[in-house]
Design a protein around this motif. Structure first.
Motif, mmCIF file in Angstrom:
data_model
loop_
_atom_site.group_PDB
_atom_site.id
_atom_site.type_symbol
_atom_site.label_atom_id
_atom_site.label_comp_id
_atom_site.label_asym_id
_atom_site.label_seq_id
_atom_site.Cartn_x
_atom_site.Cartn_y
_atom_site.Cartn_z
ATOM 1 N N ARG A 143 11.918 0.985 -1.427
ATOM 2 C CA ARG A 143 12.434 -0.168 -0.671
ATOM 3 C C ARG A 143 13.587 0.229 0.255
ATOM 4 N N ASP A 144 14.333 1.268 -0.142
ATOM 5 C CA ASP A 144 15.553 1.654 0.596
ATOM 6 C C ASP A 144 15.529 3.132 0.970
ATOM 7 N N ILE A 145 14.344 3.708 1.051
ATOM 8 C CA ILE A 145 14.284 5.163 1.253
ATOM 9 C C ILE A 145 14.713 5.525 2.681
ATOM 10 N N ARG A 198 13.647 -11.476 -4.288
ATOM 11 C CA ARG A 198 14.806 -10.817 -4.918
ATOM 12 C C ARG A 198 15.128 -9.498 -4.196
ATOM 13 N N ASP A 199 14.091 -8.728 -3.860
ATOM 14 C CA ASP A 199 14.298 -7.431 -3.206
ATOM 15 C C ASP A 199 14.887 -7.588 -1.805
ATOM 16 N N ARG A 200 14.470 -8.640 -1.094
ATOM 17 C CA ARG A 200 14.963 -8.823 0.277
ATOM 18 C C ARG A 200 16.358 -9.434 0.304
ATOM 19 N N GLU A 201 16.676 -10.224 -0.738
ATOM 20 C CA GLU A 201 17.941 -10.973 -0.688
ATOM 21 C C GLU A 201 19.077 -10.352 -1.476
ATOM 22 N N ARG A 202 18.805 -9.279 -2.237
ATOM 23 C CA ARG A 202 19.887 -8.719 -3.048
ATOM 24 C C ARG A 202 20.976 -8.131 -2.142
ATOM 25 N N LYS A 203 22.191 -8.041 -2.739
ATOM 26 C CA LYS A 203 23.336 -7.570 -1.943
ATOM 27 C C LYS A 203 23.256 -6.077 -1.678
ATOM 28 N N TYR A 247 12.743 2.822 -11.267
ATOM 29 C CA TYR A 247 13.269 1.496 -11.617
ATOM 30 C C TYR A 247 12.396 0.861 -12.707
ATOM 31 N N ARG A 248 11.089 1.087 -12.597
ATOM 32 C CA ARG A 248 10.179 0.535 -13.611
ATOM 33 C C ARG A 248 10.438 1.169 -14.986
ATOM 34 N N ALA A 249 10.647 2.495 -15.000
ATOM 35 C CA ALA A 249 10.855 3.181 -16.286
ATOM 36 C C ALA A 249 12.122 2.666 -16.972
ATOM 37 N N GLU A 252 8.221 -13.844 -5.893
ATOM 38 C CA GLU A 252 9.554 -13.870 -6.524
ATOM 39 C C GLU A 252 10.247 -12.509 -6.382
ATOM 40 N N ARG A 253 9.460 -11.455 -6.591
ATOM 41 C CA ARG A 253 10.012 -10.102 -6.533
ATOM 42 C C ARG A 253 10.415 -9.735 -5.102
ATOM 43 N N ASP A 254 9.545 -10.073 -4.140
ATOM 44 C CA ASP A 254 9.885 -9.795 -2.730
ATOM 45 C C ASP A 254 11.177 -10.497 -2.348
ATOM 46 N N VAL A 292 23.429 1.347 -11.079
ATOM 47 C CA VAL A 292 22.113 1.862 -11.466
ATOM 48 C C VAL A 292 21.469 2.519 -10.246
ATOM 49 N N ARG A 293 21.545 1.841 -9.124
ATOM 50 C CA ARG A 293 20.962 2.386 -7.888
ATOM 51 C C ARG A 293 21.624 3.710 -7.528
ATOM 52 N N GLU A 294 22.964 3.744 -7.613
ATOM 53 C CA GLU A 294 23.678 4.985 -7.255
ATOM 54 C C GLU A 294 23.120 6.169 -8.045
ATOM 55 N N ARG A 336 -4.547 -7.740 -3.670
ATOM 56 C CA ARG A 336 -4.684 -6.315 -4.034
ATOM 57 C C ARG A 336 -4.114 -6.075 -5.427
ATOM 58 N N ARG A 337 -2.930 -6.626 -5.671
ATOM 59 C CA ARG A 337 -2.273 -6.444 -6.980
ATOM 60 C C ARG A 337 -3.087 -7.096 -8.092
ATOM 61 N N TRP A 338 -3.627 -8.288 -7.796
ATOM 62 C CA TRP A 338 -4.422 -9.035 -8.790
ATOM 63 C C TRP A 338 -5.631 -8.191 -9.211
ATOM 64 N N GLY A 348 0.795 -1.235 0.000
ATOM 65 C CA GLY A 348 0.000 0.000 0.000
ATOM 66 C C GLY A 348 0.820 1.274 0.000
ATOM 67 N N LYS A 349 2.121 1.137 -0.259
ATOM 68 C CA LYS A 349 3.018 2.300 -0.173
ATOM 69 C C LYS A 349 2.531 3.475 -1.022
ATOM 70 N N SER A 350 2.287 3.208 -2.322
ATOM 71 C CA SER A 350 1.946 4.312 -3.230
ATOM 72 C C SER A 350 0.644 4.985 -2.822
HETATM 73 O O1 CDP Z 1 4.487 -0.947 -6.551
HETATM 74 P P1 CDP Z 1 5.317 -2.128 -6.178
HETATM 75 O O2 CDP Z 1 5.548 -2.198 -4.702
HETATM 76 O O3 CDP Z 1 4.838 -3.394 -6.750
HETATM 77 O O4 CDP Z 1 6.759 -1.907 -6.846
HETATM 78 P P2 CDP Z 1 7.519 -0.556 -7.114
HETATM 79 O O5 CDP Z 1 7.615 0.252 -5.864
HETATM 80 O O6 CDP Z 1 6.961 0.098 -8.306
HETATM 81 O O7 CDP Z 1 9.008 -1.080 -7.421
HETATM 82 C C1 CDP Z 1 9.300 -1.956 -8.488
HETATM 83 C C2 CDP Z 1 10.633 -2.613 -8.180
HETATM 84 O O8 CDP Z 1 11.651 -1.610 -8.157
HETATM 85 C C3 CDP Z 1 10.707 -3.292 -6.810
HETATM 86 O O9 CDP Z 1 10.298 -4.644 -6.833
HETATM 87 C C4 CDP Z 1 12.185 -3.157 -6.470
HETATM 88 O O10 CDP Z 1 12.950 -4.193 -7.021
HETATM 89 C C5 CDP Z 1 12.609 -1.873 -7.163
HETATM 90 N N1 CDP Z 1 12.744 -0.758 -6.218
HETATM 91 C C6 CDP Z 1 13.921 -0.657 -5.489
HETATM 92 O O11 CDP Z 1 14.774 -1.545 -5.578
HETATM 93 N N2 CDP Z 1 14.144 0.410 -4.683
HETATM 94 C C7 CDP Z 1 13.230 1.365 -4.547
HETATM 95 N N3 CDP Z 1 13.483 2.408 -3.773
HETATM 96 C C8 CDP Z 1 12.010 1.278 -5.250
HETATM 97 C C9 CDP Z 1 11.789 0.188 -6.076
#
Ligand code: CDP
Ligand code: CDP
Length: 241
Positions: free
Chosen positions: A137-139, A190-195, A38-40, A186-188, A115-117, A163-165, A15-17
């Motif tokens: 995710r890292d704000i 990857r996001d939780r386990e990345r270095k 990141y999506r763009a 899968e995405r969670d 890319v993140r930098e 919710r996403r569905w 529900g972040k957005s």
């Molecule tokens: O909206 P949803 O939570 O599904 O995803 P999003 O916030 O649009 O982010 C898409 C992807 O970008 C995430 O799964 C993360 O891998 C990446 N992301 C990130 O690594 N760091 C952020 N600050 C924001 C997004």
């Protein structure tokens, strides 16, 4: 009253957005959806057929030569569920980045340190003046580690996937619930386990589980926390003066 920097991090569908946008609206703050960046970039990589998503060097080059701009959404589009307006090299990709395919690719792109930098610098610049609600995710851990209010938003995996569905259904992207559960899982992971900059709760973030709360209730709670924080800061500024 001094304006705060508010960070909201959490997994997909927590529900972040929706919540961040509502909080920003109530407080008269700016709202920024870092995930849209990141999506763009992921969309550009997908459209660029020759570019393997697994090639870190190519993704770094791509990030360095790409312009991503996030704009506040006009009120009539907020009502339609649009978060930030997103321009990729000047082209509006606000809707195009919202597919499950782009979400997956975004989490691959997001594992690349360089890319993140690049994106983090832009996010820090956008929020430099305070008065902002930024979500991702890292704000709270990397982008604004000294933010005055940090939230870590959670909800059960089943509820998040549902919710996403529903959102995909409403847009005519027909996926089975099982497919979305798998995509989100899968995405969670990857996001939780990345270095680099994994999704973790900052030590000083308030954990808000909104499994059984709607957007409005969750936003109200965060606005209340923000008002308390504003008062605390005003009080300590008064003591210092
Ligand atoms: O909206 P949803 O939570 O599904 O995803 P999003 O916030 O649009 O982010 C898409 C992807 O970008 C995430 O799964 C993360 O891998 C990446 N992301 C990130 O690594 N760091 C952020 N600050 C924001 C997004
Ligand atoms: O940004 P994130 O992926 O964390 O979630 P979102 O895009 O804000 O929310 C995904 C969907 O869940 C949206 O359709 C929200 O309206 C809905 N939602 C909800 O029904 N109840 C909540 N407490 C939070 C979000």
């Amino acid at each position: 009253m001094r304006k705060l920097t508010i960070t909201i991090d959490g997994p997909a569908g927590s529900g972040k957005s929706s919540v961040a946008q509502r909080v920003a609206q109530t407080l008269g703050y700016l709202y920024l959806d870092s995930g849209a960046m990141y999506r763009a970039l992921a969309l550009k990589a997908l459209e660029n057929n020759g570019l393997a998503l697994s090639s870190h060097i190519e993704l770094e080059d791509l990030a360095a030569s790409t312009q991503i701009e996030l704009k506040s959404t006009p009120p009539q589009l907020v009502a339609e569920g649009v978060k930030n307006q997103v321009l990729l090299d000047g082209v509006d990709v606000t809707q195009a980045i919202r597919t499950a395919e782009v979400a997956q690719a975004a989490s691959q792109v997001a594992t690349v340190a360089k890319v993140r930098e690049l994106l983090v610098v832009q996010q820090q610049r956008a929020g430099a003046g305070g008065g902002i609600v930024m979500e991702g995710r890292d704000i709270g851990t990397v982008v604004f580690p000294s933010a005055e209010l940090k939230i870590f938003l959670e909800a059960s995996p089943e509820v998040r996937a549902e919710r996403r569905w529903k959102e995909h259904e409403q847009k005519g992207e027909h996926l089975t619930l099982a497919q979305v559960v798998e995509e989100v899982h899968e995405r969670d992971k990857r996001d939780r386990e990345r270095k680099v900059s994994p999704l973790i709760r900052a030590k000083d973030a308030v954990l808000v589980d909104n499994t059984a709360m709607d957007v409005e209730e969750t936003a109200r709670l965060i606005v209340m926390l923000a008002r308390e924080r504003e008062k605390e800061l005003a009080k300590s500024a008064g003591r210092e003066a």
